[in-house]
Design a protein around this motif. Structure first.
Motif, PDB file in Angstrom:
ATOM      1  N   VAL A  99       0.964  -1.481  -0.026  1.00 50.02           N
ATOM      2  CA  VAL A  99      -0.167  -0.413   0.508  1.00 50.02           C
ATOM      3  C   VAL A  99       1.296   0.800  -0.114  1.00 50.02           C
ATOM      4  CG1 VAL A  99      -1.780   1.128   1.167  1.00 50.02           C
ATOM      5  CG2 VAL A  99      -2.515  -0.877   1.497  1.00 50.02           C
ATOM      6  N   ASP A 100       0.351   1.705  -0.995  1.00 52.03           N
ATOM      7  CA  ASP A 100       1.241   3.565  -1.182  1.00 52.03           C
ATOM      8  C   ASP A 100       0.462   4.185  -0.227  1.00 52.03           C
ATOM      9  OD1 ASP A 100       2.956   5.729  -1.998  1.00 52.03           O
ATOM     10  OD2 ASP A 100       1.107   5.991  -3.259  1.00 52.03           O
ATOM     11  N   VAL A 101       1.313   4.592   0.671  1.00 52.57           N
ATOM     12  CA  VAL A 101       0.188   6.076   1.855  1.00 52.57           C
ATOM     13  C   VAL A 101      -0.339   7.157   1.569  1.00 52.57           C
ATOM     14  CG1 VAL A 101       0.375   7.069   4.393  1.00 52.57           C
ATOM     15  CG2 VAL A 101       2.159   4.650   3.802  1.00 52.57           C
ATOM     16  N   VAL A 102       0.238   7.590   0.225  1.00 48.98           N
ATOM     17  CA  VAL A 102      -0.085   8.813  -0.129  1.00 48.98           C
ATOM     18  C   VAL A 102      -1.473   8.781  -0.986  1.00 48.98           C
ATOM     19  CG1 VAL A 102       0.124  11.002  -1.500  1.00 48.98           C
ATOM     20  CG2 VAL A 102       2.245  10.219   0.330  1.00 48.98           C
ATOM     21  N   THR A 103      -1.131   7.664  -1.625  1.00 49.95           N
ATOM     22  CA  THR A 103      -2.466   6.756  -2.355  1.00 49.95           C
ATOM     23  C   THR A 103      -3.549   6.425  -1.700  1.00 49.95           C
ATOM     24  OG1 THR A 103      -1.518   6.105  -4.095  1.00 49.95           O
ATOM     25  CG2 THR A 103      -3.789   6.008  -4.423  1.00 49.95           C
ATOM     26  N   LEU A 104      -3.113   6.008  -0.739  1.00 48.20           N
ATOM     27  CA  LEU A 104      -3.476   5.369   0.192  1.00 48.20           C
ATOM     28  C   LEU A 104      -5.076   6.799   1.066  1.00 48.20           C
ATOM     29  CD1 LEU A 104      -5.671   3.302   2.738  1.00 48.20           C
ATOM     30  CD2 LEU A 104      -3.934   4.133   3.664  1.00 48.20           C
ATOM     31  N   ARG A 105      -4.517   7.475   1.591  1.00 50.85           N
ATOM     32  CA  ARG A 105      -4.504   8.986   2.124  1.00 50.85           C
ATOM     33  C   ARG A 105      -5.544  10.380   1.146  1.00 50.85           C
ATOM     34  NH1 ARG A 105       0.987  10.372   6.369  1.00 50.85           N
ATOM     35  NH2 ARG A 105       0.353   8.407   7.137  1.00 50.85           N
ATOM     36  N   ARG A 106      -5.483  10.109  -0.132  1.00 53.82           N
ATOM     37  CA  ARG A 106      -6.327  10.397  -1.293  1.00 53.82           C
ATOM     38  C   ARG A 106      -7.099   9.819  -0.960  1.00 53.82           C
ATOM     39  NH1 ARG A 106      -8.429   9.605  -5.436  1.00 53.82           N
ATOM     40  NH2 ARG A 106      -7.856   8.250  -6.459  1.00 53.82           N
ATOM     41  N   ARG A 107      -7.044   8.011  -1.416  1.00 55.58           N
ATOM     42  CA  ARG A 107      -8.231   8.519  -1.248  1.00 55.58           C
ATOM     43  C   ARG A 107      -9.479   7.395   0.462  1.00 55.58           C
ATOM     44  NH1 ARG A 107      -7.354   2.123  -3.726  1.00 55.58           N
ATOM     45  NH2 ARG A 107      -9.696   1.914  -3.741  1.00 55.58           N
ATOM     46  N   ILE A 108      -8.820   8.185   1.681  1.00 54.06           N
ATOM     47  CA  ILE A 108      -9.344   8.214   1.980  1.00 54.06           C
ATOM     48  C   ILE A 108      -8.575   9.784   2.881  1.00 54.06           C
ATOM     49  CG2 ILE A 108      -9.473   7.085   4.860  1.00 54.06           C
ATOM     50  CD1 ILE A 108      -8.542   4.575   3.101  1.00 54.06           C
ATOM     51  N   GLY A 109     -10.358  10.223   3.152  1.00 54.70           N
ATOM     52  CA  GLY A 109      -9.465  11.791   3.314  1.00 54.70           C
ATOM     53  C   GLY A 109      -9.583  11.793   4.740  1.00 54.70           C
ATOM     54  N   MET A 110      -9.147  13.103   5.287  1.00 52.25           N
ATOM     55  CA  MET A 110      -9.781  13.428   7.077  1.00 52.25           C
ATOM     56  C   MET A 110     -10.332  14.744   7.817  1.00 52.25           C
ATOM     57  SD  MET A 110      -8.308  11.333  10.010  1.00 52.25           S
ATOM     58  CE  MET A 110      -8.380  11.714  11.100  1.00 52.25           C
ATOM     59  N   VAL A 111     -10.908  14.626   7.832  1.00 51.87           N
ATOM     60  CA  VAL A 111     -11.836  15.899   8.541  1.00 51.87           C
ATOM     61  C   VAL A 111     -10.981  16.007  10.254  1.00 51.87           C
ATOM     62  CG1 VAL A 111     -13.228  17.447   8.983  1.00 51.87           C
ATOM     63  CG2 VAL A 111     -12.519  16.459   6.573  1.00 51.87           C
ATOM     64  N   PHE A 112      -9.833  17.159  10.818  1.00 49.33           N
ATOM     65  CA  PHE A 112      -9.728  16.685  11.686  1.00 49.33           C
ATOM     66  C   PHE A 112     -10.937  17.759  12.705  1.00 49.33           C
ATOM     67  CE2 PHE A 112      -6.528  16.244   9.189  1.00 49.33           C
ATOM     68  CZ  PHE A 112      -5.523  14.890   9.985  1.00 49.33           C
ATOM     69  N   GLN A 113     -10.945  18.031  14.423  1.00 50.39           N
ATOM     70  CA  GLN A 113     -11.543  18.498  15.337  1.00 50.39           C
ATOM     71  C   GLN A 113     -11.684  19.892  15.146  1.00 50.39           C
ATOM     72  OE1 GLN A 113     -11.147  16.741  19.193  1.00 50.39           O
ATOM     73  NE2 GLN A 113     -11.755  18.009  19.694  1.00 50.39           N
ATOM     74  N   LYS A 114     -10.782  20.861  14.880  1.00 48.21           N
ATOM     75  CA  LYS A 114     -10.265  21.638  14.518  1.00 48.21           C
ATOM     76  C   LYS A 114     -10.179  21.774  13.349  1.00 48.21           C
ATOM     77  CE  LYS A 114      -8.366  24.698  16.921  1.00 48.21           C
ATOM     78  NZ  LYS A 114      -6.834  25.725  17.553  1.00 48.21           N
ATOM     79  N   PRO A 115     -11.014  22.990  12.598  1.00 47.52           N
ATOM     80  CA  PRO A 115     -10.424  23.603  10.794  1.00 47.52           C
ATOM     81  C   PRO A 115      -9.096  24.116  11.171  1.00 47.52           C
ATOM     82  CG  PRO A 115     -12.728  24.887  11.939  1.00 47.52           C
ATOM     83  CD  PRO A 115     -11.931  23.872  13.454  1.00 47.52           C
ATOM     84  N   ASN A 116      -8.003  22.798   9.616  1.00 46.95           N
ATOM     85  CA  ASN A 116      -7.345  23.626   9.545  1.00 46.95           C
ATOM     86  C   ASN A 116      -6.473  23.722   8.235  1.00 46.95           C
ATOM     87  OD1 ASN A 116      -7.861  21.282   8.522  1.00 46.95           O
ATOM     88  ND2 ASN A 116      -5.794  20.221   9.528  1.00 46.95           N
ATOM     89  N   PRO A 117      -7.185  24.997   7.618  1.00 48.87           N
ATOM     90  CA  PRO A 117      -6.890  25.387   6.634  1.00 48.87           C
ATOM     91  C   PRO A 117      -5.684  25.781   6.603  1.00 48.87           C
ATOM     92  CG  PRO A 117      -8.765  26.818   7.634  1.00 48.87           C
ATOM     93  CD  PRO A 117      -8.528  25.995   8.744  1.00 48.87           C
ATOM     94  N   PHE A 118      -4.977  26.000   5.727  1.00 48.73           N
ATOM     95  CA  PHE A 118      -3.322  26.548   5.047  1.00 48.73           C
ATOM     96  C   PHE A 118      -3.717  27.605   5.228  1.00 48.73           C
ATOM     97  CE2 PHE A 118      -3.529  22.547   2.482  1.00 48.73           C
ATOM     98  CZ  PHE A 118      -2.622  21.934   3.652  1.00 48.73           C
ATOM     99  N   PRO A 119      -2.795  28.362   5.476  1.00 47.21           N
ATOM    100  CA  PRO A 119      -2.530  29.969   5.736  1.00 47.21           C
ATOM    101  C   PRO A 119      -2.982  30.181   3.759  1.00 47.21           C
ATOM    102  CG  PRO A 119      -0.688  29.616   6.508  1.00 47.21           C
ATOM    103  CD  PRO A 119      -1.286  28.382   6.214  1.00 47.21           C
ATOM    104  N   LYS A 120      -3.914  30.603   2.997  1.00 49.50           N
ATOM    105  CA  LYS A 120      -3.786  30.682   1.748  1.00 49.50           C
ATOM    106  C   LYS A 120      -4.263  31.094   1.126  1.00 49.50           C
ATOM    107  CE  LYS A 120      -0.544  27.022   0.735  1.00 49.50           C
ATOM    108  NZ  LYS A 120       0.328  27.196  -0.502  1.00 49.50           N
ATOM    109  N   SER A 121      -5.248  31.355   0.037  1.00 51.02           N
ATOM    110  CA  SER A 121      -6.567  31.844  -0.310  1.00 51.02           C
ATOM    111  C   SER A 121      -7.320  30.687  -0.668  1.00 51.02           C
ATOM    112  CB  SER A 121      -6.375  32.744  -1.549  1.00 51.02           C
ATOM    113  OG  SER A 121      -6.291  30.999  -2.857  1.00 51.02           O
ATOM    114  N   ILE A 122      -8.283  31.003   0.084  1.00 50.93           N
ATOM    115  CA  ILE A 122      -9.174  29.579  -0.395  1.00 50.93           C
ATOM    116  C   ILE A 122      -9.554  28.960  -1.077  1.00 50.93           C
ATOM    117  CG2 ILE A 122     -11.956  29.768  -0.710  1.00 50.93           C
ATOM    118  CD1 ILE A 122     -12.271  32.467   0.773  1.00 50.93           C
TER     119      ILE A 122
END
Ligand SMILES: Nc1ncnc2c1ncn2[C@@H]1O[C@H](COP(=O)(O)OP(=O)(O)O)[C@@H](O)[C@H]1O
Ligand SMILES: [Mg+2]
Length: 272
Positions: A99-122
């Motif tokens: 299993v390639d972990v990068v691919t796994l995490r693309r196919r299985i995404g995660m949303v966390f308790q505290k919103p964690n957007p990057f300090p970038k544009s929308i």
């Protein structure tokens, strides 16, 4: 009493599973997670149905986040963390060397308790994943950003300010942006770890409505300490206690007629 070999026994306390239940998208088979000598998830066996919403409930420290994070291997970076048993996704153990972990995490995404957007544009937040995947064409990126924001029920609020910094959004908008960011790489499964616990009631309702809209198109697994939320949003519920799966089955049945006393005590607020 008939002695059934362990492999043929039904999972502990499983109730109310109808015959038209979709196939498991992810399946834990006697799956354990250890932090050093602490077995935080203990020989858990259960399946998360394809296209359905499954909730994981239980008191603080019972292993909910640990189990959830194991599904897309977010525990990998924790020193001393190891697993036993199997966690099968698409017929392959997620911990297999294949299993390639990068691919796994693309196919299985995660949303966390505290919103964690990057300090970038929308825009750049949502385009981040697609760009990592090599998508460069401006028009294509714009299309993905719009589709993802629409799916996350945020487009109407941000379409005229895509260049603004994401950190200027409200908490609830930031969490929907984080969901859009995950959707932008076209995942199959969404893992959500207490996604509304940092939000006010109105923002919470919007996320719950969004989960209802995404149901069917994605397999959603949500950890929540809020039992009303589990009852509102999920099709099936797993109750964990001290790392053990106490009961798993149809949400309505778990909340109205649990088959295990410990579940009843928990949902009626006698502990936890
Ligand atoms: N990074 C970690 N290192 C060591 N132990 C951990 C770590 N994360 C969680 N644990 C332990 O694992 C158990 C389950 O924790 P967790 O999965 O966070 O529970 P929950 O999400 O249900 O509150 C707890 O005993 C906790 O202390
Ligand atoms: Mg947790």
């Amino acid at each position: 009493m008939i002695d059934v070999p362990p492999s043929e026994r039904a999972p502990a306390g499983r109730v109310g599973v109808s015959s038209d239940r979709p196939a498991d998208h992810v399946r834990a088979e006697s799956f354990s997670v250890f932090y050093g000598g602490n077995e935080a998830v203990r020989r858990v066996s259960l399946g998360f149905a394809t296209g359905r919403v499954s909730a994981i409930i239980g008191p603080s420290g019972c292993g909910k986040s640990t189990l959830l994070r194991a599904i897309n291997r977010m525990n990998d970076l924790i020193p001393g963390c190891r697993t036993e048993g199997r966690l099968v996704f698409d017929e392959v153990d997620v911990n297999s060397p294949k299993v390639d972990v990068v691919t796994l995490r693309r196919r299985i995404g995660m949303v966390f308790q505290k919103p964690n957007p990057f300090p970038k544009s929308i825009f750049d937040n949502v385009a981040y994943g697609p760009r990592l995947l090599g998508i460069r064409r401006r028009a294509r990126l714009a299309e993905i950003v719009e589709t993802s924001l629409c799916r996350a029920a945020l487009w109407g609020e941000v379409k005229d300010r895509l260049r603004d910094n994401a950190l200027g959004l409200s908490g609830g908008q930031q969490q929907r942006l984080c969901i859009a960011r995950v959707l932008a790489v076209d995942p199959e499964i969404l893992l959500m770890d207490e996604p509304t616990s940092a939000l006010d009631p109105r923002a919470t309702t919007r996320i719950e409505d969004l989960i209802a809209e995404l149901r069917g198109d994605y397999t959603i697994i949500i950890v929540t300490h809020n039992m009303q939320q589990a009852a509102r949003v999920s099709d099936e519920t797993a109750f964990l206690y001290e790392g053990n799966l106490v009961e798993f089955g149809d949400t309505r049945q778990i909340f109205t007629n649990p088959s295990v006393k410990q579940t009843e005590d928990y949902i009626t607020g006698r502990f936890g």
